[in-house]
Design a protein around this motif. Structure first.
Motif: not given
Lengths: 321, 363
Positions: A68-73
């Motif tokens: 989720x953190x990676x999807x969130x940038x």
């Protein structure tokens, strides 16, 4: 700068976090404690608790939240405390980390570095000594690297940090503090996907990586062999070109790894050589590996992990054919 | 010595009953008639798309499908309460979210036909703000928690909403995600879309817990149970959670009912009595909202017919466009890494040269 693998990785993470304010570290005991092996020591006080995150004790969500953190940038660097505990996050890694780019046709990508200590030889508890590289390499979509020295550890970590792919970063526990090297203070990269021919030779090729690099180097030096020693450094995608070139050059090939024999990296390399260079071999390929059974408790590990004697005897066989 | 050191209550909320009657005290004052009509339209479109895809699947024109029939109020009411920059993390049954968030319908049909290419529009937070569906049960919840962490990190004030079924609350990832969200006080809203069934397992066999909402108590986060077929109630519960999201997460258990099958591969007559389904029919979320709108003079049969015709046209055009899609097998290879490794390129070239991507049989 004289560094062991622990300090080289610490230095690499420090440089990467300074370069990229979106990089966050997360895992069990990585903050105040600096990680059980101290790879993240000092980073909490330098970058703060929003970027060096002591997580609850829950491996699946360490990787799951990193997704989720990676999807969130963000650029997450989750640490799984031991490779044996990392299996609790296997579902997240296989079902999501490896697939997200493909299933969105590259609309969503997951740059991240999943770190874990691997392999044994350090007389520790059950589930602290696994060599799981094949389990991650087999899936596709995951880059799998495993350095065998401080220079490569720092260079591969920075290459992973500058990349856009999910990387499984395997750190051999036994090598963490085994020796130091003089390595550059500034940032540099060791290319992902490129094996390192650490010694040129004519009589035989020994392909290895991780904990076994030191074992192989010692045998070759002691016996003064004209052996070509290849340190894979990246398990997936495999550097087939370097492997085939060396196999053709020497005509005799041995693959040495600590992970169990069956269905291992040695099997993969043997198959590729068989497909592309079999008629240029002078002898059958030999694999040296742990037996095809789960890692034992430490009482038996010296009978399990391949050692110099086992490698040396296999070399005798390879050269006698 | 023994003393009470902890106590907790779970509230149930319903604003609109089965007959469309409203609890005026709870009715959200910011919700206009136009917005309620818009929610009704989304719910109706979702049901029409659902019916169309079921029919396509039965004709072999779509892959295995999990229908949303009966769960429209939970999905549309929750989605509608979110703000422009909030982010959606669905499971595998929340197709109505894509309609509310504006995914081109043909892209959804493309996905339902089994092509990843439909998800290429479900882009990063900056675009549609809705992620692709996730099939392994509850594994999306840690993603949502991580996204909420990223949202909090960026300080942009937005929130994340995610969905899980009643069965999904038995999974480890459910507990891990709500625990993580609680520890870091993340702007996350977790909708438990409790439709009564996890394939063949009824809610009462899933857990001994009296409510699913109470599972949030262990994670130290607030929760509420709401009538999931009451779109106004769902809207209100989620709006309240959004307002509170800067302080931390909320779990909302929506009591709804799976009127249809689990998926097209399922036959519920084996485990579920028809009477069970019949008993839920009067509680239909669309039916009760229509009663409310008609009683207020906001809706009538001619508007209903006009909407149905529009939906049919929209859906037929989307299906036609999806069916015109020509797949390129190279996409499989070219979206694995950020670069093309030599060994994978060789496999791709070999597959292409061998001709096995063409139609044909061994002679």
């Amino acid at each position: 700068m004289q560094m062991n693998i622990v300090s080289a990785l610490n230095n690499a993470l420090d440089l990467a976090m300074t370069e990229n304010e979106k990089m966050v570290l997360l895992g069990e005991d990585i903050g105040t404690d600096g990680g059980v092996f101290r790879v993240t020591d000092g980073l909490l006080s330098k970058y703060g608790e929003s970027r060096v995150i002591d997580t609850p004790l829950a491996e699946s969500s360490i990787v799951g939240t990193a997704i989720g953190m990676a999807i969130g940038g963000l650029f997450p660097v989750p640490e799984l405390q031991f490779a044996g505990f990392m299996y609790l996050s296997f579902s997240q890694i296989v079902n999501h980390v490896a697939r997200y780019r493909a299933r969105t046709r590259s609309a969503i990508t997951l740059p991240m570095i999943i770190r874990t200590p691997v392999s044994g030889g350090v007389r520790t508890l059950e589930h602290h000594s696994e060599s799981p590289e094949v389990e991650y390499a087999h899936i596709g979509g995951l880059i799998v690297v495993e350095p065998s020295n401080p220079y490569d550890a720092k260079g591969l970590m920075l290459a992973a940090a500058h990349g856009k792919d999910p990387v499984i970063f395997l750190e051999p526990t036994k090598l963490y503090r085994l020796f130091k090297q003089d390595i550059p203070e500034n940032a540099y990269e060791v290319p992902i996907g490129k094996a390192n021919v650490i010694k040129q030779g004519d009589d035989l090729t020994i392909i290895t990586y991780g904990t076994m690099v030191e074992v192989v180097k010692n045998v070759v030096e002691k016996r003064k062999l004209s052996a070509e020693v290849v340190d894979l450094r990246t398990i997936n995608p495999i550097d087939e070109k370097t492997i085939i070139e060396s196999a053709k050059k020497t005509g005799r090939v041995m693959i040495v790894h600590e992970a169990p024999l069956s269905f291992g990296v040695g099997a993969e390399i043997s198959a590729r050589i068989a497909e592309k260079a079999i008629f240029e071999l002078d002898a059958p390929i030999i694999r040296v590996a742990a037996p095809s059974l789960p890692y034992p408790l430490p009482g038996d590990e010296k009978f399990y992990v391949p050692n110099e004697l086992k490698v040396s005897k296999a070399i005798d066989k390879l050269l006698s054919e | 010595m023994i003393k009470k050191i902890f106590d907790a209550t779970i509230n149930y909320m319903q604003i609109m009953d089965e007959n469309g009657n409203i609890d005026q005290q709870l009715f959200p004052k910011n919700l206009s008639d136009e917005q309620i009509i818009e929610m009704y339209k989304y719910m109706s479109l979702a049901r029409a798309v659902d019916a169309k895809n079921l029919s396509l699947q039965r004709q072999g024109r779509a892959v295995t499908y999990a229908p949303l029939l009966g769960e429209e109020a939970t999905q549309v009411g929750s989605a509608y309460a979110m703000r422009e920059n909030d982010l959606f993390v669905p499971a595998f049954r929340q197709h109505a979210l894509y309609m509310v968030k504006g995914l081109p319908l043909y892209k959804l049909f493309l996905v339902l036909k089994g092509y990843e290419d439909g998800f290429d529009a479900v882009d990063k937070p900056s675009k549609l703000n809705v992620l692709p569906e996730i099939v392994p049960v509850a594994t999306q919840l840690p993603h949502a928690a991580g996204l909420a962490y990223a949202k909090k990190y960026s300080k942009d004030g937005s929130a994340v909403i995610t969905y899980v079924g009643d069965g999904g609350t038995s999974e480890g990832d459910f507990y891990e995600a709500i625990n993580f969200a609680g520890v870091f006080k993340l702007p996350l809203i977790i909708i438990i879309e409790n439709n009564g069934w996890a394939i063949s397992i009824p809610r009462k066999k899933q857990t001994a817990a009296g409510t699913l909402a109470q599972k949030a108590i262990a994670a130290g986060i607030p929760s509420i149970q709401v009538d999931g077929n009451d779109v106004i109630g769902v809207y209100k519960a989620v709006s309240d959670a959004v307002m509170n999201s800067k302080n931390g997460p909320t779990v909302i258990e929506c009591i709804t009912y799976r009127m249809g099958i689990h998926t097209t591969a399922d036959d519920p007559t084996k485990y579920r009595p028809d009477a069970d389904v019949e008993a839920w029919k009067p509680k239909d979320p669309i039916l009760r909202l229509r009663k409310y709108l008609e009683a207020k003079g906001l809706w009538n049969q001619s508007k209903e017919q006009q909407m149905a015709d529009q939906n049919s046209k929209l859906i037929d055009a989307a299906v036609d466009k999806a069916e015109a899609f020509v797949v390129n097998p190279k996409s499989m290879f070219e979206n694995i890494y950020s670069y093309m490794p030599d060994v994978l390129k060789e496999e791709e070239d070999e597959a292409e040269a061998s001709g096995f991507w063409q139609e044909g049989s061994v002679e």
